[in-house]
Design a protein around this motif. Sequence first.
Motif, PDB file in Angstrom:
ATOM      1  N   PRO A 132     -45.243  51.076 -93.831  1.00  0.00           N
ATOM      2  CA  PRO A 132     -45.935  52.040 -94.705  1.00  0.00           C
ATOM      3  C   PRO A 132     -44.987  53.135 -95.171  1.00  0.00           C
ATOM      4  N   GLN A 133     -44.129  53.608 -94.263  1.00  0.00           N
ATOM      5  CA  GLN A 133     -43.068  54.561 -94.574  1.00  0.00           C
ATOM      6  C   GLN A 133     -41.775  54.007 -93.981  1.00  0.00           C
ATOM      7  N   PRO A 134     -40.778  53.665 -94.829  1.00  0.00           N
ATOM      8  CA  PRO A 134     -39.536  53.099 -94.297  1.00  0.00           C
ATOM      9  C   PRO A 134     -38.879  54.051 -93.307  1.00  0.00           C
ATOM     10  N   PRO A 135     -38.415  53.560 -92.163  1.00  0.00           N
ATOM     11  CA  PRO A 135     -37.757  54.437 -91.190  1.00  0.00           C
ATOM     12  C   PRO A 135     -36.433  54.960 -91.729  1.00  0.00           C
ATOM     13  N   ALA A 136     -36.172  56.227 -91.512  1.00  0.00           N
ATOM     14  CA  ALA A 136     -34.940  56.846 -92.009  1.00  0.00           C
ATOM     15  C   ALA A 136     -33.717  56.176 -91.403  1.00  0.00           C
ATOM     16  N   GLY A 137     -32.751  55.865 -92.263  1.00  0.00           N
ATOM     17  CA  GLY A 137     -31.502  55.273 -91.801  1.00  0.00           C
ATOM     18  C   GLY A 137     -31.518  53.764 -91.706  1.00  0.00           C
ATOM     19  N   PHE A 138     -32.616  53.131 -92.129  1.00  0.00           N
ATOM     20  CA  PHE A 138     -32.736  51.684 -92.047  1.00  0.00           C
ATOM     21  C   PHE A 138     -33.137  51.099 -93.405  1.00  0.00           C
ATOM     22  N   ALA A 139     -32.653  49.898 -93.672  1.00  0.00           N
ATOM     23  CA  ALA A 139     -33.182  49.112 -94.779  1.00  0.00           C
ATOM     24  C   ALA A 139     -34.396  48.352 -94.278  1.00  0.00           C
ATOM     25  N   ASP A 140     -35.436  48.270 -95.102  1.00  0.00           N
ATOM     26  CA  ASP A 140     -36.660  47.546 -94.749  1.00  0.00           C
ATOM     27  C   ASP A 140     -36.481  46.081 -95.145  1.00  0.00           C
ATOM     28  N   PHE A 141     -36.462  45.211 -94.153  1.00  0.00           N
ATOM     29  CA  PHE A 141     -36.271  43.773 -94.382  1.00  0.00           C
ATOM     30  C   PHE A 141     -37.245  43.236 -95.420  1.00  0.00           C
ATOM     31  N   ALA A 142     -38.506  43.660 -95.339  1.00  0.00           N
ATOM     32  CA  ALA A 142     -39.537  43.134 -96.235  1.00  0.00           C
ATOM     33  C   ALA A 142     -39.341  43.580 -97.673  1.00  0.00           C
ATOM     34  N   VAL A 143     -38.572  44.638 -97.890  1.00  0.00           N
ATOM     35  CA  VAL A 143     -38.253  45.097 -99.241  1.00  0.00           C
ATOM     36  C   VAL A 143     -37.016  44.388 -99.777  1.00  0.00           C
ATOM     37  N   GLU A 144     -36.019  44.226 -98.917  1.00  0.00           N
ATOM     38  CA  GLU A 144     -34.707  43.758 -99.364  1.00  0.00           C
ATOM     39  C   GLU A 144     -34.596  42.244 -99.528  1.00  0.00           C
ATOM     40  N   VAL A 145     -35.317  41.484 -98.722  1.00  0.00           N
ATOM     41  CA  VAL A 145     -35.050  40.043 -98.647  1.00  0.00           C
ATOM     42  C   VAL A 145     -35.797  39.173 -99.662  1.00  0.00           C
ATOM     43  N   PRO A 146     -37.044  39.474-100.030  1.00  0.00           N
ATOM     44  CA  PRO A 146     -37.760  38.565-100.936  1.00  0.00           C
ATOM     45  C   PRO A 146     -37.039  38.274-102.246  1.00  0.00           C
ATOM     46  N   GLY A 147     -36.262  39.202-102.774  1.00  0.00           N
ATOM     47  CA  GLY A 147     -35.567  38.974-104.036  1.00  0.00           C
ATOM     48  C   GLY A 147     -34.248  38.250-103.909  1.00  0.00           C
ATOM     49  N   GLN A 148     -33.848  37.886-102.703  1.00  0.00           N
ATOM     50  CA  GLN A 148     -32.586  37.177-102.511  1.00  0.00           C
ATOM     51  C   GLN A 148     -32.691  35.724-102.980  1.00  0.00           C
ATOM     52  N   GLY A 149     -31.545  35.076-103.163  1.00  0.00           N
ATOM     53  CA  GLY A 149     -31.505  33.697-103.637  1.00  0.00           C
ATOM     54  C   GLY A 149     -32.123  32.717-102.659  1.00  0.00           C
ATOM     55  N   ASP A 150     -32.669  31.637-103.215  1.00  0.00           N
ATOM     56  CA  ASP A 150     -33.358  30.631-102.404  1.00  0.00           C
ATOM     57  C   ASP A 150     -32.423  29.566-101.836  1.00  0.00           C
ATOM     58  N   ARG A 151     -31.173  29.587-102.253  1.00  0.00           N
ATOM     59  CA  ARG A 151     -30.190  28.647-101.700  1.00  0.00           C
ATOM     60  C   ARG A 151     -29.031  29.454-101.151  1.00  0.00           C
ATOM     61  N   PHE A 152     -28.492  28.987-100.036  1.00  0.00           N
ATOM     62  CA  PHE A 152     -27.404  29.711 -99.395  1.00  0.00           C
ATOM     63  C   PHE A 152     -26.177  28.820 -99.247  1.00  0.00           C
ATOM     64  N   VAL A 153     -25.026  29.362 -99.611  1.00  0.00           N
ATOM     65  CA  VAL A 153     -23.737  28.707 -99.395  1.00  0.00           C
ATOM     66  C   VAL A 153     -22.815  29.742 -98.756  1.00  0.00           C
ATOM     67  N   PRO A 154     -22.290  29.473 -97.576  1.00  0.00           N
ATOM     68  CA  PRO A 154     -21.425  30.465 -96.927  1.00  0.00           C
ATOM     69  C   PRO A 154     -20.106  30.627 -97.678  1.00  0.00           C
ATOM     70  N   PHE A 155     -19.597  31.853 -97.680  1.00  0.00           N
ATOM     71  CA  PHE A 155     -18.308  32.106 -98.313  1.00  0.00           C
ATOM     72  C   PHE A 155     -17.192  31.355 -97.600  1.00  0.00           C
ATOM     73  N   ALA A 156     -17.346  31.190 -96.286  1.00  0.00           N
ATOM     74  CA  ALA A 156     -16.360  30.465 -95.479  1.00  0.00           C
ATOM     75  C   ALA A 156     -17.092  29.488 -94.575  1.00  0.00           C
ATOM     76  N   PRO A 157     -16.522  28.291 -94.357  1.00  0.00           N
ATOM     77  CA  PRO A 157     -17.180  27.338 -93.461  1.00  0.00           C
ATOM     78  C   PRO A 157     -17.365  27.935 -92.071  1.00  0.00           C
ATOM     79  N   VAL A 158     -18.493  27.621 -91.455  1.00  0.00           N
ATOM     80  CA  VAL A 158     -18.783  28.122 -90.110  1.00  0.00           C
ATOM     81  C   VAL A 158     -18.192  27.159 -89.089  1.00  0.00           C
ATOM     82  N   ASP A 159     -17.379  27.684 -88.202  1.00  0.00           N
ATOM     83  CA  ASP A 159     -16.748  26.875 -87.152  1.00  0.00           C
ATOM     84  C   ASP A 159     -17.767  26.612 -86.048  1.00  0.00           C
TER      85      ASP A 159
END
Length: 252
Positions: A132-159
């Motif tokens: 309801p009120q974003p906590p100070a000093g934090f990004a709200d996951f529910a605000v930031e993530v829905p607009g991200q891309g639906d496919r993920f490709v890592p910048f570097a292969p994961v070992d």
Amino acid sequence: MNAIDRTPADLLGSALAADPARPLVTFYDDATGERVELSVATFANWVAKTANYLQGDLAAEPGDRLALLLPAHWQTAVWLLACASVGVVAEVGGDPGAADLVVSGPDALDAARACSGERVALALRPLGGRFPQPPAGFADFAVEVPGQGDRFVPFAPVDPRAPALVVGGEELTGAGIGERALADAAAAGMPPAPRVLSGLAYDSWRGLSAGLYAPLAAGGSVVLCRHLDRLDGAALAGREAAEKVTFTVPRS
């Protein structure tokens, strides 16, 4: 798990290719009455968005340490797979002051402020709702993530041999998670493609394996229950029947 399934991200990719429509994570909170069911496709979409946010907006790189201060929850499972996808080490219950970034639920915000890096907060509200009120000093996951891309490709292969998870003072590699989870499923006597009900917390390897990794490695799904101790025997039996559970993890 086949020969190419080495990390949790690999396991999720194979599940998505095999049957994207089947349930993967069904979450109950018996303190609130919440029930959420995520198919393989929906869960993988959340993981891709979260991994894109982690890699892009938060500039996390393979080997970075993320203190994960979340309970057993479907969104915790998403973060664990997103970290594995990027190559970030998820330290469950880790020290925020020693971490590169922190992800916190509403009950751990004070402790999470010890992190000098990026801080992300989750309200853990039904359907992934915002604070309801974003906590100070934090990004709200529910605000930031829905607009991200639906496919993920890592910048570097994961070992797969690199550290991927720390829980209960034990460090596991990505490949080690998959191997140990599959061994756990066999040792517990889980049937093929199990429908596993677990009420264990995510603060130990046993809880993480039963409530996520072993069902995923065995080609199955999990019914993850928070506050399961609020159910009596009859209510638990009813849930097992309604959810077509084929293996219930002992509470103790």
